[in-house]
Scaffold this motif. Structure first.
Motif, PDB file in Angstrom:
ATOM      1  N   GLY A   1      65.274   3.562   8.859  1.00  0.00           N
ATOM      2  CA  GLY A   1      65.577   3.335  10.183  1.00  0.00           C
ATOM      3  C   GLY A   1      67.062   3.272  10.533  1.00  0.00           C
ATOM      4  O   GLY A   1      67.614   3.604   9.477  1.00  0.00           O
ATOM      5  N   THR A   2      67.404   2.833  11.663  1.00  0.00           N
ATOM      6  CA  THR A   2      68.803   3.002  12.046  1.00  0.00           C
ATOM      7  C   THR A   2      69.208   1.707  12.535  1.00  0.00           C
ATOM      8  O   THR A   2      68.557   1.303  13.648  1.00  0.00           O
ATOM      9  CB  THR A   2      69.128   4.137  13.067  1.00  0.00           C
ATOM     10  OG1 THR A   2      68.708   5.496  12.368  1.00  0.00           O
ATOM     11  CG2 THR A   2      70.535   4.102  13.377  1.00  0.00           C
ATOM     12  N   LEU A   3      70.476   0.944  12.202  1.00  0.00           N
ATOM     13  CA  LEU A   3      70.883  -0.223  12.698  1.00  0.00           C
ATOM     14  C   LEU A   3      71.509   0.097  14.024  1.00  0.00           C
ATOM     15  O   LEU A   3      72.417   0.814  13.991  1.00  0.00           O
ATOM     16  CB  LEU A   3      71.734  -0.984  11.656  1.00  0.00           C
ATOM     17  CG  LEU A   3      72.325  -2.130  11.971  1.00  0.00           C
ATOM     18  CD1 LEU A   3      71.379  -3.093  12.427  1.00  0.00           C
ATOM     19  CD2 LEU A   3      73.307  -2.482  11.107  1.00  0.00           C
TER      20      LEU A   3
ATOM     21  N   HIS B   1      74.029   9.762   1.283  1.00  0.00           N
ATOM     22  CA  HIS B   1      74.052   9.199   0.141  1.00  0.00           C
ATOM     23  C   HIS B   1      72.688   8.964  -0.512  1.00  0.00           C
ATOM     24  O   HIS B   1      71.767   8.367   0.220  1.00  0.00           O
ATOM     25  CB  HIS B   1      74.890   7.746   0.522  1.00  0.00           C
ATOM     26  CG  HIS B   1      75.918   7.907   1.225  1.00  0.00           C
ATOM     27  ND1 HIS B   1      77.194   8.088   0.548  1.00  0.00           N
ATOM     28  CD2 HIS B   1      76.486   7.854   2.333  1.00  0.00           C
ATOM     29  CE1 HIS B   1      78.366   8.194   1.215  1.00  0.00           C
ATOM     30  NE2 HIS B   1      77.830   7.986   2.579  1.00  0.00           N
ATOM     31  N   PRO B   2      72.479   9.349  -1.564  1.00  0.00           N
ATOM     32  CA  PRO B   2      71.168   9.207  -2.253  1.00  0.00           C
ATOM     33  C   PRO B   2      70.872   7.904  -2.319  1.00  0.00           C
ATOM     34  O   PRO B   2      71.341   6.678  -2.090  1.00  0.00           O
ATOM     35  CB  PRO B   2      71.407   9.551  -3.661  1.00  0.00           C
ATOM     36  CG  PRO B   2      72.688  10.417  -3.699  1.00  0.00           C
ATOM     37  CD  PRO B   2      73.487   9.745  -2.856  1.00  0.00           C
ATOM     38  N   ALA B   3      69.234   7.678  -2.391  1.00  0.00           N
ATOM     39  CA  ALA B   3      68.648   6.435  -2.240  1.00  0.00           C
ATOM     40  C   ALA B   3      69.148   5.313  -3.250  1.00  0.00           C
ATOM     41  O   ALA B   3      68.945   4.153  -2.818  1.00  0.00           O
ATOM     42  CB  ALA B   3      67.154   6.882  -2.358  1.00  0.00           C
ATOM     43  N   ASP B   4      69.482   5.895  -4.389  1.00  0.00           N
ATOM     44  CA  ASP B   4      70.020   4.879  -5.377  1.00  0.00           C
ATOM     45  C   ASP B   4      71.134   4.807  -5.574  1.00  0.00           C
ATOM     46  O   ASP B   4      71.494   4.013  -6.361  1.00  0.00           O
ATOM     47  CB  ASP B   4      69.179   5.497  -6.941  1.00  0.00           C
ATOM     48  CG  ASP B   4      69.631   6.768  -7.140  1.00  0.00           C
ATOM     49  OD1 ASP B   4      70.479   7.374  -6.393  1.00  0.00           O
ATOM     50  OD2 ASP B   4      69.556   6.836  -8.450  1.00  0.00           O
ATOM     51  N   SER B   5      72.043   5.045  -4.387  1.00  0.00           N
ATOM     52  CA  SER B   5      73.321   5.161  -4.616  1.00  0.00           C
ATOM     53  C   SER B   5      73.922   3.475  -4.075  1.00  0.00           C
ATOM     54  O   SER B   5      73.109   2.606  -3.382  1.00  0.00           O
ATOM     55  CB  SER B   5      74.055   6.084  -3.600  1.00  0.00           C
ATOM     56  OG  SER B   5      73.673   5.591  -2.156  1.00  0.00           O
ATOM     57  N   TRP B   6      75.177   3.441  -4.330  1.00  0.00           N
ATOM     58  CA  TRP B   6      75.733   2.012  -3.905  1.00  0.00           C
ATOM     59  C   TRP B   6      75.605   2.014  -2.220  1.00  0.00           C
ATOM     60  O   TRP B   6      75.268   0.882  -1.943  1.00  0.00           O
ATOM     61  CB  TRP B   6      77.084   1.822  -4.253  1.00  0.00           C
ATOM     62  CG  TRP B   6      77.767   0.503  -3.800  1.00  0.00           C
ATOM     63  CD1 TRP B   6      77.577  -0.459  -4.394  1.00  0.00           C
ATOM     64  CD2 TRP B   6      78.573   0.490  -2.601  1.00  0.00           C
ATOM     65  NE1 TRP B   6      78.334  -1.583  -3.707  1.00  0.00           N
ATOM     66  CE2 TRP B   6      78.829  -0.816  -2.582  1.00  0.00           C
ATOM     67  CE3 TRP B   6      79.120   1.272  -1.691  1.00  0.00           C
ATOM     68  CZ2 TRP B   6      79.547  -1.525  -1.706  1.00  0.00           C
ATOM     69  CZ3 TRP B   6      79.766   0.692  -0.804  1.00  0.00           C
ATOM     70  CH2 TRP B   6      80.152  -0.694  -0.884  1.00  0.00           C
TER      71      TRP B   6
ATOM     72  N   PRO C   1      59.334  12.305   2.021  1.00  0.00           N
ATOM     73  CA  PRO C   1      59.390  12.009   0.730  1.00  0.00           C
ATOM     74  C   PRO C   1      60.575  12.705  -0.137  1.00  0.00           C
ATOM     75  O   PRO C   1      61.242  12.046  -0.921  1.00  0.00           O
ATOM     76  CB  PRO C   1      58.109  12.645   0.270  1.00  0.00           C
ATOM     77  CG  PRO C   1      57.283  12.682   1.200  1.00  0.00           C
ATOM     78  CD  PRO C   1      58.167  13.031   2.352  1.00  0.00           C
ATOM     79  N   ALA C   2      60.999  13.906   0.290  1.00  0.00           N
ATOM     80  CA  ALA C   2      62.166  14.413  -0.621  1.00  0.00           C
ATOM     81  C   ALA C   2      63.256  13.837  -0.266  1.00  0.00           C
ATOM     82  O   ALA C   2      64.457  13.882  -1.014  1.00  0.00           O
ATOM     83  CB  ALA C   2      62.219  15.955  -0.069  1.00  0.00           C
ATOM     84  N   LEU C   3      63.567  13.114   1.170  1.00  0.00           N
ATOM     85  CA  LEU C   3      64.912  12.485   1.471  1.00  0.00           C
ATOM     86  C   LEU C   3      64.693  10.870   1.315  1.00  0.00           C
ATOM     87  O   LEU C   3      65.570  10.296   1.783  1.00  0.00           O
ATOM     88  CB  LEU C   3      65.321  13.146   2.631  1.00  0.00           C
ATOM     89  CG  LEU C   3      65.651  14.540   2.938  1.00  0.00           C
ATOM     90  CD1 LEU C   3      65.795  14.892   4.204  1.00  0.00           C
ATOM     91  CD2 LEU C   3      66.879  14.588   1.907  1.00  0.00           C
ATOM     92  N   ALA C   4      63.295  10.628   1.432  1.00  0.00           N
ATOM     93  CA  ALA C   4      63.197   9.032   1.618  1.00  0.00           C
ATOM     94  C   ALA C   4      64.200   8.018   0.845  1.00  0.00           C
ATOM     95  O   ALA C   4      64.623   8.315  -0.402  1.00  0.00           O
ATOM     96  CB  ALA C   4      61.794   8.560   1.070  1.00  0.00           C
ATOM     97  N   GLY C   5      64.947   7.146   1.734  1.00  0.00           N
ATOM     98  CA  GLY C   5      65.699   6.311   1.091  1.00  0.00           C
ATOM     99  C   GLY C   5      67.177   6.632   1.317  1.00  0.00           C
ATOM    100  O   GLY C   5      68.005   5.985   1.142  1.00  0.00           O
ATOM    101  N   THR C   6      67.420   8.006   1.643  1.00  0.00           N
ATOM    102  CA  THR C   6      68.970   8.471   1.804  1.00  0.00           C
ATOM    103  C   THR C   6      69.561   7.894   2.848  1.00  0.00           C
ATOM    104  O   THR C   6      69.003   7.620   3.911  1.00  0.00           O
ATOM    105  CB  THR C   6      68.582  10.210   2.052  1.00  0.00           C
ATOM    106  OG1 THR C   6      67.956  10.705   0.878  1.00  0.00           O
ATOM    107  CG2 THR C   6      70.119  10.966   2.252  1.00  0.00           C
ATOM    108  N   CYS C   7      70.664   7.735   2.824  1.00  0.00           N
ATOM    109  CA  CYS C   7      71.559   6.627   3.598  1.00  0.00           C
ATOM    110  C   CYS C   7      72.655   7.589   4.521  1.00  0.00           C
ATOM    111  O   CYS C   7      73.084   8.298   3.590  1.00  0.00           O
ATOM    112  CB  CYS C   7      72.301   5.591   3.058  1.00  0.00           C
ATOM    113  SG  CYS C   7      73.423   4.981   3.993  1.00  0.00           S
TER     114      CYS C   7
END
Length: 149
Positions: free
Chosen positions: A99-101, A58-63, A141-147
């Motif tokens: 990180g991972t919960l 899921h993109p970094a800016d996704s819900w 950097p290319a994937l940063a924030g991806t969930c």
């Protein structure tokens, strides 16, 4: 017919607790848990067997990513995490934004706070977010924030 956007989760709407065995739970409102549970299953073959499956990213800016970051922040600011801030897999989140919960995410109706255990496990499957919620660190950097889950 257009579907409504899922509600925005704030850290104050997350209850962080542990079960009777000391495992971490992030308890969130049902109207957030249901679409997050769907997002966690996105891209996973429903016929797949085993335990090592990962959802579509899921993109970094996704819900989904925004919701997971709110859960991470709630966990890190909770008294549960204060005892051992790195025990729940979020050491990288504090330092590198990812990180991972190492815990569970469940909707309020699926959690019994008095028993500190699942409530009606068989009937509340739509409130259980499967997999480990993860955010990619800023070191990629290319994937940063991806969930993913």
């Amino acid at each position: 017919m257009a579907t409504a956007n899922p509600p925005i989760l704030t850290t104050d709407a997350v209850t962080v607790t542990t079960d009777r065995m000391g495992r971490l739970y992030a308890v969130i409102p049902d109207d957030v848990a249901r679409p997050l549970a769907v997002a966690a299953r996105k891209g996973i073959d429903p016929e797949a067997r085993g335990i090592f499956f990962e959802s579509d990213p899921h993109p970094a800016d996704s819900w989904a990513a925004t919701t997971v970051r709110a859960i991470f922040e709630a966990v890190l600011s909770s008294p549960v995490a204060a005892e051992d801030p790195d025990a729940w897999g979020l050491r990288l989140y504090r330092k590198y934004g990812g990180g991972t919960l190492l815990g569970f995410i469940v909707g309020e109706s699926g959690w019994d706070p008095d028993a500190r255990w699942w409530r009606d496990y068989e009937r509340t499957g739509d409130l259980r977010v499967r997999g480990c919620a993860s955010i990619v660190t800023a070191s990629r950097p290319a994937l940063a924030g991806t969930c993913t889950f």
